[in-house]
Design an enzyme around this catalytic site. Structure first.
Site, PDB file in Angstrom:
ATOM      1  N   THR A  53       6.472   1.466   8.317  1.00  0.00           N
ATOM      2  CA  THR A  53       7.813   2.107   8.456  1.00  0.00           C
ATOM      3  C   THR A  53       8.006   2.343   9.929  1.00  0.00           C
ATOM      4  OG1 THR A  53       6.415   4.169   8.260  1.00  0.00           O
ATOM      5  CG2 THR A  53       7.310   3.184   6.208  1.00  0.00           C
TER       6      THR A  53
ATOM      7  N   ASN B 286       9.198   8.998   4.493  1.00  0.00           N
ATOM      8  CA  ASN B 286       7.871   9.731   3.781  1.00  0.00           C
ATOM      9  C   ASN B 286       7.053  10.185   4.840  1.00  0.00           C
ATOM     10  OD1 ASN B 286       5.287   8.174   3.275  1.00  0.00           O
ATOM     11  ND2 ASN B 286       6.976   6.423   3.557  1.00  0.00           N
TER      12      ASN B 286
ATOM     13  N   ASN C  38      -6.464  -1.007   1.627  1.00  0.00           N
ATOM     14  CA  ASN C  38      -5.806  -0.565   2.873  1.00  0.00           C
ATOM     15  C   ASN C  38      -6.710   0.531   3.598  1.00  0.00           C
ATOM     16  OD1 ASN C  38      -4.041   1.380   4.542  1.00  0.00           O
ATOM     17  ND2 ASN C  38      -2.727  -0.292   4.496  1.00  0.00           N
TER      18      ASN C  38
ATOM     19  N   LYS D  13      -1.990  -4.900   9.596  1.00  0.00           N
ATOM     20  CA  LYS D  13      -0.701  -4.485   9.184  1.00  0.00           C
ATOM     21  C   LYS D  13      -0.037  -3.642  10.448  1.00  0.00           C
ATOM     22  CE  LYS D  13       1.943  -1.814   5.820  1.00  0.00           C
ATOM     23  NZ  LYS D  13       2.078  -1.492   4.408  1.00  0.00           N
TER      24      LYS D  13
ATOM     25  N   LYS E  58      -3.705   2.179  -2.147  1.00  0.00           N
ATOM     26  CA  LYS E  58      -3.238   3.408  -1.163  1.00  0.00           C
ATOM     27  C   LYS E  58      -4.189   3.426   0.072  1.00  0.00           C
ATOM     28  CE  LYS E  58      -1.582   8.064  -1.049  1.00  0.00           C
ATOM     29  NZ  LYS E  58      -0.760   7.414   0.125  1.00  0.00           N
TER      30      LYS E  58
ATOM     31  N   SER F 254       0.703  -1.273  -0.121  1.00  0.00           N
ATOM     32  CA  SER F 254      -0.113   0.005  -0.039  1.00  0.00           C
ATOM     33  C   SER F 254       0.769   1.268   0.177  1.00  0.00           C
ATOM     34  CB  SER F 254      -0.833  -0.067   1.400  1.00  0.00           C
ATOM     35  OG  SER F 254      -1.682   1.168   1.469  1.00  0.00           O
TER      36      SER F 254
ATOM     37  N   CYS G 277       0.172   3.616  10.508  1.00  0.00           N
ATOM     38  CA  CYS G 277       0.737   4.655   9.839  1.00  0.00           C
ATOM     39  C   CYS G 277       1.276   5.848  10.976  1.00  0.00           C
ATOM     40  CB  CYS G 277      -0.345   5.242   9.025  1.00  0.00           C
ATOM     41  SG  CYS G 277       0.223   6.543   8.029  1.00  0.00           S
TER      42      CYS G 277
ATOM     43  N   GLY H 264       0.999  11.600   4.148  1.00  0.00           N
ATOM     44  CA  GLY H 264      -0.399  12.037   5.031  1.00  0.00           C
ATOM     45  C   GLY H 264      -1.720  11.223   4.689  1.00  0.00           C
ATOM     46  N   LEU H 265      -1.437  10.250   4.163  1.00  0.00           N
ATOM     47  CA  LEU H 265      -2.691   9.574   3.470  1.00  0.00           C
ATOM     48  C   LEU H 265      -3.529  10.161   2.349  1.00  0.00           C
ATOM     49  CD1 LEU H 265      -3.943   7.761   7.025  1.00  0.00           C
ATOM     50  CD2 LEU H 265      -2.996   6.711   5.100  1.00  0.00           C
TER      51      LEU H 265
END
Lengths: 317, 319
Positions: B209, B85, B115, B181, B61, B37, B146, B88-89
């Protein structure tokens, strides 16, 4: 002027043909990349991969300082500003690199008398004609490269082209100047840098019949002062139908934008932003929209934007 | 390595023609390579630079209930063997994704994982309900990790209890394959994995991340507009392998491993650590046409190593 994507992007093994130091800290390399050279429009860009390993990890975006379809050659011009550009300064003729492109919206040039709507199948909306977008995914998936849906406005005929460049921002304007001249456009190029040391070579544009005016901060070449002051005098006399294209540091673009807005001259700007993919996948290279909430992306919506569409930040002189 | 995996009834599998297919939490995949994603958008840009059909499955995404414009630039920054990165969705919101993006992507015939990311448990439930009512979604992947949106997923994935509740919020509304996730920023990733499974996860993906910061030494300011960003790329691969290695031995659901995958050797390594499928993230940004080469590489590896199906490799490194 025709502004839109040319249709394809390819990952090409490009070979370094020559590399030479220009004025000041500038370096220009000529690369053999026949596929990209045959497809690229002025102001489009490429993503250069500097090695096969993981460090440096990302490709680097570069505008094209030369596009020669018949010889299959593209030119890339840079100043050493970081690790990537430093590595590139050690390139040697014969070395090969993966170059992805052409990417983004370019500016195509129609002759001033041509009918913008005579090229390809386009649907006309007011002043602009939009290319039909064929987004049937069935014919979109293929091996190494794919068609990019042609997008974006194709501007109708124009008169005089004003180019305003600062520093290395001159590089991507050179192919535009060349193409505009070859189609019989009148071209004025205003080019500024800190000093004569840091001016890129623009004798090619002069030889093509562009009216070239220089400005340097210290007066070591051309007139002393900002290129925007130099350009303002000529832009005062511009017709409403004339077009300006600018590429350079953000403060310069802001001044040019307010100038053109005051004079009613339509201005397009080429923007830079930190970029990861260059292809629209990551949404990293955001630039604020001028009139609404949200962002454009330099790689897919740009790199050339109509100046009034984008927020260049702190827009006062 | 065991050679006991049943050969497909069509008899097409041999050492010379390895079968890369798998059934992942009920999703039929022709190979174990997944688009992660956030590097694939909704496929619309990817078709210009790569072949969607090379993947065993694609993850679209991060999608939120309402549209989001994303964070202030700069949003990306290169780091040694990786990048930070903080996008910001940025996304058009669940309704548009369900109504326009998925039906288009469906045409490629590749399984689609959506996602989803919420600020509250109610939002997670609402997202589950929207995609339960949409056609063409093969699985949901719950983003509990995230690190970029101030009010966003971070808290859910850090704490097993909130991870459980987020999974539960979705699984109440969505009965299909549910992937959670996980974030490596959790102090106890095995604990959050177990909590996710208790909450209804039928698969786990990891890792998201790692939180990082880069500073511009000229401006003396953080590079990213959002200050912190998510670190990805080959730099985080050993962390990802460790997380997959630990989590895959602690839970009974299949795993999608990811973090710094750029070649078929990375895919094999993740599988040996315990991943059934392996996703490509930032590697796709650098080399968008690489998935078909990676799948070919995996096939070649299987042939050379006498592996009939790479699922044989899953957990080969466990001890």
């Amino acid at each position: 002027m025709e502004i839109g994507m040319s249709g394809k992007a390819v990952d090409e093994r490009a070979q370094v043909l020559s590399i030479e130091a220009g004025n000041g800290r500038s370096i220009r390399a000529l690369l053999s990349a026949p596929q990209i050279a045959s497809m690229a429009r002025p102001m489009q860009f490429v993503m250069v991969r500097l090695g096969n390993g993981s460090d440096p990890f990302l490709r680097r975006p570069f505008g094209l300082s030369l596009i020669n379809a018949s010889s299959g050659i593209i030119g890339v011009t840079w100043e050493v500003v970081g690790r990537g550009t430093e590595m590139m300064s050690n390139w040697e003729p014969g070395q090969e690199f993966s170059v992805l492109g052409p990417l983004g919206n370019g500016i195509g040039v129609l002759s001033p008398t041509a009918d913008a709507c005579s090229e390809g199948s386009k649907r006309v909306t007011g002043r602009y004609a939009y290319a039909d977008i064929n987004d049937d995914p069935k014919d979109a998936s293929s091996k190494n490269w794919n068609r990019v849906s042609p997008r974006g406005p194709y501007l109708a005929r124009r008169g005089h082209l004003f180019l305003i460049a600062g520093g290395t921002g001159l590089a991507p304007l050179l192919p535009l100047a060349a193409e505009a001249r070859s189609k019989g456009w009148q071209v004025s190029l205003f080019y500024g840098a800190r000093s004569s040391e840091s001016l890129l070579d623009c004798s090619g544009a002069e030889a093509l019949g562009c009216d070239v005016r220089l400005a340097t901060d210290d007066g070591t070449a051309g007139s002393r002062g900002f290129v925007t002051d130099l350009a303002s005098l000529s832009l005062e006399g511009a017709q409403k139908s004339d077009l300006a294209v600018a590429c350079g540091p953000a403060p310069m673009l802001r001044v040019v934008k307010s100038l053109c807005s005051r004079l009613g001259v339509e201005l397009w700007v080429s923007l830079e932003e930190r970029m990861a993919c260059g292809t629209g996948l990551c949404k990293g290279c955001a630039v604020k929209k001028a009139d609404s909430e949200g962002y454009y992306h330099v790689c897919t919506d740009g790199p050339v934007f109509r100046a009034r569409d984008v927020d260049l930040g702190g827009e006062t002189r | 390595m065991s050679a006991e995996r049943p050969v497909r009834s069509d008899g097409g599998v041999s050492m010379n023609h390895p079968d890369l297919s798998l059934s992942f939490a009920g999703i039929k995949m022709k190979n174990p390579l997944v688009a992660a994603s956030g590097v694939f958008g909704y496929g619309e840009e990817y078709v210009n630079v790569g072949d969607i059909t090379a993947f065993g499955a694609v993850t679209v995404k991060g999608t939120t209930l309402h549209p989001r414009v994303g964070n202030c630039p700069p949003r990306v920054c290169e780091t040694p063997s990786g990048m930070l990165n903080s996008i910001g969705l940025e996304n058009p919101g669940a309704e548009i994704v369900a109504r326009e993006k998925i039906p288009w992507l469906r045409n490629f015939g590749v399984p689609i994982i959506v996602n989803i990311s919420g600020d509250t448990y109610d939002e997670f439930s609402a997202l589950g309900a929207i995609f339960a009512g949409a056609e063409g979604v093969d699985a949901l992947e719950v983003n509990v990790s995230c690190p970029n949106v101030a009010a966003g997923g971070m808290a859910f994935g850090i704490d097993p209890r909130s991870c459980y509740r987020a999974a539960r919020a979705v699984s109440r509304e969505w009965s299909g394959p549910l992937i959670v996730k996980l974030t490596p920023n959790a102090p106890d990733i095995v604990g959050t994995a177990r909590a996710a499974v208790e909450g209804g996860a039928t698969a786990i993906s990891l890792i998201n991340t790692l939180v990082g910061v880069a500073i511009d030494i000229k401006s003396r300011r953080p590079v990213l507009g959002n200050v912190t960003g998510g670190l990805c790329g080959p730099a985080i691969k050993p962390v990802a392998i460790r997380c997959v290695y630990q989590v895959s031995q602690a839970v009974d659901v299949p795993i999608i491993g990811m973090g710094g995958v750029t070649c078929h050797r990375d895919v094999v390594e993740f599988m040996m650590a315990g991943a059934n499928a392996v996703a490509m993230g930032s590697g796709l940004l650098v080399d968008p046409a690489s998935p078909s080469r990676i799948v070919q590489g995996l096939e070649r590896y299987c042939r050379e190593e006498g592996v009939a199906n790479p699922q044989e490799l899953v957990g080969a490194a466990w001890r």
